[in-house]
Scaffold this motif. Structure first.
Motif, PDB file in Angstrom:
ATOM      1  N   PHE A 253      18.092  14.519  30.334  1.00 22.11           N
ATOM      2  CA  PHE A 253      18.112  15.205  31.624  1.00 22.11           C
ATOM      3  C   PHE A 253      17.573  16.621  31.466  1.00 22.11           C
ATOM      4  O   PHE A 253      16.794  17.088  32.265  1.00 22.11           O
ATOM      5  N   LEU A 254      18.044  17.303  30.423  1.00 18.54           N
ATOM      6  CA  LEU A 254      17.569  18.678  30.292  1.00 18.54           C
ATOM      7  C   LEU A 254      16.301  18.730  29.464  1.00 18.54           C
ATOM      8  O   LEU A 254      15.996  17.819  28.713  1.00 18.54           O
ATOM      9  N   ASP A 259       9.326  17.302  25.209  1.00 16.48           N
ATOM     10  CA  ASP A 259       9.771  16.516  26.350  1.00 16.48           C
ATOM     11  C   ASP A 259       8.606  15.688  26.884  1.00 16.48           C
ATOM     12  O   ASP A 259       8.089  15.949  27.964  1.00 16.48           O
ATOM     13  N   GLY A 305       8.871   6.979  32.320  1.00 20.48           N
ATOM     14  CA  GLY A 305       8.516   7.768  33.493  1.00 20.48           C
ATOM     15  C   GLY A 305       7.960   9.139  33.128  1.00 20.48           C
ATOM     16  O   GLY A 305       7.710   9.968  33.986  1.00 20.48           O
ATOM     17  N   TYR A 306       7.747   9.367  31.853  1.00 21.76           N
ATOM     18  CA  TYR A 306       7.099  10.622  31.439  1.00 21.76           C
ATOM     19  C   TYR A 306       5.659  10.621  31.936  1.00 21.76           C
ATOM     20  O   TYR A 306       5.022   9.570  32.020  1.00 21.76           O
ATOM     21  N   ASN A 307       5.126  11.805  32.212  1.00 27.27           N
ATOM     22  CA  ASN A 307       3.738  11.855  32.653  1.00 27.27           C
ATOM     23  C   ASN A 307       2.842  12.580  31.649  1.00 27.27           C
ATOM     24  O   ASN A 307       1.777  13.047  31.974  1.00 27.27           O
ATOM     25  N   GLU A 335      -4.379   7.127  36.960  1.00 28.62           N
ATOM     26  CA  GLU A 335      -3.845   6.743  38.273  1.00 28.62           C
ATOM     27  C   GLU A 335      -2.366   7.137  38.409  1.00 28.62           C
ATOM     28  O   GLU A 335      -1.906   7.563  39.444  1.00 28.62           O
ATOM     29  N   GLN A 336      -1.650   6.951  37.313  1.00 31.85           N
ATOM     30  CA  GLN A 336      -0.211   7.221  37.342  1.00 31.85           C
ATOM     31  C   GLN A 336       0.120   8.692  37.056  1.00 31.85           C
ATOM     32  O   GLN A 336       1.260   9.016  36.788  1.00 31.85           O
ATOM     33  N   GLY A 337      -0.899   9.524  37.074  1.00 31.63           N
ATOM     34  CA  GLY A 337      -0.660  10.952  36.877  1.00 31.63           C
ATOM     35  C   GLY A 337      -0.304  11.326  35.457  1.00 31.63           C
ATOM     36  O   GLY A 337       0.314  12.356  35.214  1.00 31.63           O
ATOM     37  N   GLN A 359      -8.451  18.118  28.942  1.00 32.08           N
ATOM     38  CA  GLN A 359      -8.112  19.222  29.842  1.00 32.08           C
ATOM     39  C   GLN A 359      -6.818  19.895  29.474  1.00 32.08           C
ATOM     40  O   GLN A 359      -5.956  20.095  30.324  1.00 32.08           O
ATOM     41  N   GLN A 360      -6.707  20.202  28.209  1.00 35.21           N
ATOM     42  CA  GLN A 360      -5.474  20.855  27.810  1.00 35.21           C
ATOM     43  C   GLN A 360      -5.364  22.181  28.566  1.00 35.21           C
ATOM     44  O   GLN A 360      -6.334  22.875  28.745  1.00 35.21           O
ATOM     45  N   VAL A 361      -4.175  22.464  28.974  1.00 44.19           N
ATOM     46  CA  VAL A 361      -3.948  23.610  29.847  1.00 44.19           C
ATOM     47  C   VAL A 361      -4.581  24.865  29.251  1.00 44.19           C
ATOM     48  O   VAL A 361      -4.324  25.236  28.126  1.00 44.19           O
ATOM     49  N   ARG A 362      -5.440  25.492  30.042  1.00 40.92           N
ATOM     50  CA  ARG A 362      -6.211  26.586  29.496  1.00 40.92           C
ATOM     51  C   ARG A 362      -5.389  27.825  29.210  1.00 40.92           C
ATOM     52  O   ARG A 362      -5.625  28.530  28.253  1.00 40.92           O
ATOM     53  N   LYS A 363      -4.444  28.067  30.065  1.00 46.84           N
ATOM     54  CA  LYS A 363      -3.747  29.345  29.920  1.00 46.84           C
ATOM     55  C   LYS A 363      -2.972  29.442  28.608  1.00 46.84           C
ATOM     56  O   LYS A 363      -2.789  30.502  28.063  1.00 46.84           O
TER      57      LYS A 363
ATOM     58  N   ASP B  21      17.164  19.483  36.531  1.00 43.98           N
ATOM     59  CA  ASP B  21      17.282  18.237  35.765  1.00 43.98           C
ATOM     60  C   ASP B  21      17.349  17.037  36.702  1.00 43.98           C
ATOM     61  O   ASP B  21      16.738  15.998  36.457  1.00 43.98           O
ATOM     62  N   ARG B  28      10.979  11.055  37.379  1.00 41.05           N
ATOM     63  CA  ARG B  28      10.709  10.030  36.367  1.00 41.05           C
ATOM     64  C   ARG B  28      11.089   8.642  36.858  1.00 41.05           C
ATOM     65  O   ARG B  28      10.404   7.661  36.568  1.00 41.05           O
ATOM     66  N   ILE B  31       8.274   7.412  38.986  1.00 39.93           N
ATOM     67  CA  ILE B  31       7.143   6.920  38.174  1.00 39.93           C
ATOM     68  C   ILE B  31       7.462   5.531  37.619  1.00 39.93           C
ATOM     69  O   ILE B  31       6.656   4.618  37.687  1.00 39.93           O
ATOM     70  N   ARG B  32       8.678   5.387  37.092  1.00 39.58           N
ATOM     71  CA  ARG B  32       9.048   4.084  36.518  1.00 39.58           C
ATOM     72  C   ARG B  32       9.013   2.989  37.582  1.00 39.58           C
ATOM     73  O   ARG B  32       8.647   1.855  37.312  1.00 39.58           O
ATOM     74  N   TYR B  39       0.439  13.135  44.925  1.00 41.57           N
ATOM     75  CA  TYR B  39       0.452  14.325  44.057  1.00 41.57           C
ATOM     76  C   TYR B  39      -0.331  15.435  44.715  1.00 41.57           C
ATOM     77  O   TYR B  39      -1.258  15.184  45.487  1.00 41.57           O
ATOM     78  N   PHE B  43      -5.304  21.747  39.202  1.00 43.28           N
ATOM     79  CA  PHE B  43      -5.375  21.592  37.763  1.00 43.28           C
ATOM     80  C   PHE B  43      -4.100  20.991  37.203  1.00 43.28           C
ATOM     81  O   PHE B  43      -4.106  20.223  36.264  1.00 43.28           O
TER      82      PHE B  43
END
Ligand code: SF4
Lengths: 617, 231
Positions: A253-254, A259, A305-307, A335-337, A359-363, B21, B28, B31-32, B39, B43
């Motif tokens: 959760f946290l 992550d 469900g990780y993106n 498609e799934q983000g 496209q790794q985050v530029r900042k 959280d 999540r 998504i599952r 969305y 960027f």
């Protein structure tokens, strides 16, 4: 089952660290299984939950019908105080049962600075600290992870230590414990320890006696019973395509440290950097097949469900089919983000192209690890990176639009001179200049991070005496004076922490007393700078009449018996010595992954081979 | 675009997770469940979901609301079925409906929250409890000092109390029912109300062991009081 007071949980920070119920966590009825295992990493939840090895073991063990595997991490200092005040013993997150009631408690030992937390957790669990004090009703305390290749400083506290990859050996251990229990815990504690000692890769420290010379060096380490082998050799999985992977990892959760989905492309790295312990311990290189990786990735997106998918390995850019893999991952999951990220970049323009593709985050900027500032020094450590590689990579990055670069270095490497140290500054300025050349203006930001080199066992530099803390500090000041530009941020490591790490990394069993004393006097979370108590440690050394310099800063002769000589990674001592000698003469060794074998001894000795799909296509 | 509004819970299993959280747990699960969620552009695209009101660490709820913007309008029951299978322990779906037309954000319309606070008693005599609640209910104004990392701020509590507090005696504990207004300029947390009761009205309870449960979120005006899915 333990009841947790709202008063306690309302008071501590991040109480969700202690309450479980995460997606994909598995609760089993303990009455229906024959073996219960508490898996742990002796650090806080967010760190422990990020460990890939434990995720894999959690799945493998819970796949077994006869086993319940649960988790427990080190309670943060606030929670520890609450638990002690209320006499709440350490418990697991799944069943909220006391850890003391489990058959096995497994600790993943990732860094020496977590040892004090092991003692603290055992104590919180109400488990006697010393293996000698535990009877057959107490859990069997097992250690795994890289530190086990010299866990002599914690040898008195562990019942056994597992060398190498855990996938297969853990199943052997479960089988042994299960039959011992079924036979009525036959021959008690010593019965199970002796049977564990016969499993390949399992080291039972209490079955070995250590003798010392008068000068304090180790004379020999010998088994004291027939069941224990003379040398314990690591376990290694021959083919990663055939073992289970953590495809249903727990989704916390946290926010935790990593992550995201971790997709392990391969294991091992044979680039042969001479300071690197992982490079020796995880030999040889074994890649997973791209088709399998794609299938695993899809499964993991569905199950978590990780993106974000992180391509995890010791040097991910070395994966033979990387461009194709990245294309298919992005193609099928966009498609799934879902995005793809690379945790580490190799220093070449190929890596920049890839970073651009995903496209790794530029900042956040790009991170490179040249490890040393001068070419001479990089040759010593066998970091096969030239000034030109670096300039090309950084130029490519600037051309692609990045302007922030992080550079990682070490100081205190063998043969290092002040000139080599200042080479770090030269490199940082070179990067700034390159930006100006390419963009026609200033504007780059460079972060230079320099750690203090800690010589590790089983590496070519295992004989080398670490720099004194005062020497590290002098070099840090030298460099600081040279890095005055406002576009450069300079970070360095605390030399005293590295000194302690140095003593424990190459320590022997006598350090167990020092650890005990320091823990009794309040040492814990030593890896967290705000809790690191240097004085407590130095007092502990003094009280025990043990000299930390003997372990950290002393040069060893090649013929000295090392406290870990009975623990084998498969790489021979001759190979390590050859590498040290070549380091001193600045000679390079090739990567056996795609070039010829450098005869480290692992493949013939362990009956394994390099698996690299690119080299055989 | 279709906006799917759900009534969901935050159960005992996940009492101690934060609002952030909770939101990522929903993300999540969505998504599952492979819902056709929308969305944002840009960027760093993020999922278009929004909540009615943040719930603090340590608080459970039987009435949370989430709006999910979907690229396609799939059957409500089907969406609910999919999502049910992917929700973590502690989150249940109690109601679902598509919102038609251009509906205002949940955040902007919800203006009343009801709570149950259960807290152990430190006194035997229920009369003392009743007195202190009555004094609070009868007070014109109650000034409470809110302390946060940003500093101290004095707040008048009574302006946010929609109704007098009522109480039920339990075995060795008491349950208070609170109705709190959420206004554009602010609100008060149920824990803060209890804090004021203990500090200023001598309510003899073990405040460290309080359990807060949100029982409802409403859109309320003089004529009627409805939940966001009843709109
Ligand atoms: S034995 Fe040869 S091929 Fe195998 S890991 Fe060692 S150096 Fe590489």
């Amino acid at each position: 089952m333990i009841t947790l007071d709202p008063a306690m949980l309302n008071r501590v920070i991040k109480p969700a660290r202690y309450t479980g119920n995460e997606w994909n966590s598995i609760k089993k009825d303990h009455d229906t299984v024959s073996v219960t295992v508490a898996l742990s990493l002796p650090d806080v939840y967010e760190v422990g939950m990020s460990n890939l090895g434990l995720k894999i073991l959690y799945q493998i063990l819970n796949n077994r019908e006869d086993t319940a595997a649960e988790r427990v991490y080190a309670p943060w200092v606030d929670m520890e105080a609450e638990m002690r005040e209320r006499n709440i013993p350490l418990y697991t997150l799944e069943s909220l049962k006391p850890v003391r009631e489990f058959d096995i408690v497994g600790f993943s030992l990732q860094y020496e600075m977590s040892y004090s937390n092991v003692l603290n957790m055992l104590d919180l669990a109400g488990i006697p600290l010393f293996t000698a004090e535990r009877d057959e009703h107490m859990p069997i305390i097992i250690g795994g992870g890289p530190c086990t290749f010299n866990a002599e400083p914690v040898a008195d506290f562990f019942d056994c230590l597992v060398l190498g990859e855990g996938e297969e050996v853990m199943e052997d251990i479960i089988a042994a414990v299960s039959s011992w229990k079924k036979a009525g815990k036959i021959n008690g504690r010593s019965g199970i320890l002796k049977s564990l000692a016969q499993i390949g890769g399992v080291y039972v420290p209490s079955l070995y006696d250590v003798t010392y010379h008068e000068n304090g060096m180790v004379a020999e380490v010998l088994p004291n019973c027939l069941e224990a082998p003379l040398i314990v050799t690591k376990r290694v999985v021959k083919d990663l395509n055939t073992v289970e992977y953590a495809t249903r990892p727990i989704v916390p959760f946290l926010d935790i440290v990593h992550d995201r989905i971790m997709l392990e492309l391969f294991r091992g790295c044979t680039r042969g950097c001479r300071f690197c312990q992982a490079g020796v311990l995880y030999r040889p290189v074994r890649e997973r097949r791209p088709e399998l990786l794609l299938k695993m990735a899809k499964e993991m997106v569905e199950s978590t469900g990780y993106n974000e998918i992180s391509l995890t390995s010791l040097s991910s850019a070395d994966y033979s089919c990387l461009p194709d893999l990245v294309d298919s991952l992005m193609g099928e999951l966009k498609e799934q983000g879902v995005s793809v990220s690379l945790p580490s970049l190799r220093i070449d323009s190929f890596s920049i192209d890839l970073a651009q593709k995903v496209q790794q985050v530029r900042k956040s900027g790009l991170t490179f690890a040249p490890e040393a500032g001068s070419q001479r020094m990089r040759d010593v450590i066998n970091k096969g990176v030239t000034q030109k590689n670096l300039e090309d990579a950084v130029s490519a990055a600037f051309q692609a639009g990045w302007s922030t670069v992080k550079l990682y270095f070490m100081m205190g490497l063998p043969t290092e001179t002040d000139e080599d140290v200042l080479g770090i500054a030269d490199l940082a300025y070179k990067v700034l200049d390159l930006y100006k050349e390419i963009k026609g203006r200033r504007g780059a930001k460079v972060t230079v991070s320099v750690s203090c080199f800690v010589p590790k066992p089983h590496t070519p530099f295992q004989w080398f005496g670490q720099d004194l803390a005062s020497e590290f500090e002098r070099k840090q000041q030298l460099l600081k004076a040279r890095l005055r530009d406002r576009s450069i941020t300079f970070n360095w490591h605390d030399a005293r922490t590295s000194f302690l790490e140095g003593a424990f990394a190459r320590g022997d069993r006598r350090l167990g007393q020092v650890l005990l004393k320091a823990w009794q006097n309040g040492a814990r979370f030593d890896g967290w700078s705000e809790y690191f108590k240097y004085d407590v440690w130095m007092d502990a050394f003094k009280t025990c009449e043990i000299d930390p310099y003997f372990y950290a800063t002393r040069h060893r002769d090649f013929d000295e018996v090392m406290p870990w000589d009975h623990l084998s990674s498969g790489a021979s001592k001759e190979f390590l010595q050859r590498e040290y000698e070549q380091a001193v003469t600045e000679e390079l060794t090739v990567d056996c992954r795609r070039e010829h074998c450098s005869a480290c001894g692992v493949c013939p000795g362990l009956g394994v081979e390099v698996l690299d799909w690119g080299s055989r296509a | 675009m279709a906006k799917l509004r759900l009534e969901i819970t935050k159960g005992e299993e996940i009492r101690y997770i934060s609002h952030l959280d909770y939101a990522s747990a929903m993300e999540r699960a969505i998504i599952r469940a492979k819902l056709p969620v929308a969305y944002s552009e840009g960027f760093n695209p993020h999922m278009k979901i929004s909540f009615a009101s943040a719930l603090a660490v340590g608080v459970t709820s039987q009435a949370e609301y989430i709006d999910i913007e979907c690229k396609a309008e799939i059957d409500v029951n089907q969406a609910v079925e999919h999502l049910k299978a992917t929700l973590p322990m502690g989150i249940r779906i109690k109601g679902a409906a598509y919102m038609q037309g251009n509906v205002p954000a949940l955040m902007a319309i919800v203006n009343l929250a009801t709570y149950e606070i259960t807290v152990p008693l430190l006194a035997e005599d229920i009369g003392i409890i009743e007195d202190s609640i009555r004094w609070f209910n009868e007070a014109e104004a109650v000034l409470y000092m809110r302390e946060s990392p940003k500093g101290k701020k004095e707040i008048e509590i009574k302006q946010y109390m929609a109704k007098p507090i009522t109480l039920t005696a339990l075995e060795k504990a008491v349950r208070l029912i609170l109705e709190i207004r959420i206004t554009p300029t602010g609100s008060i947390k149920p824990g803060e109300v209890l804090g004021a009761l203990v500090a200023m009205f001598d309510l003899p309870v073990d405040i460290d062991n309080l359990l807060i449960h949100r029982t409802g979120l409403y859109i309320s005006n003089v004529n009627r009081q409805v939940s966001p899915v009843e709109l």
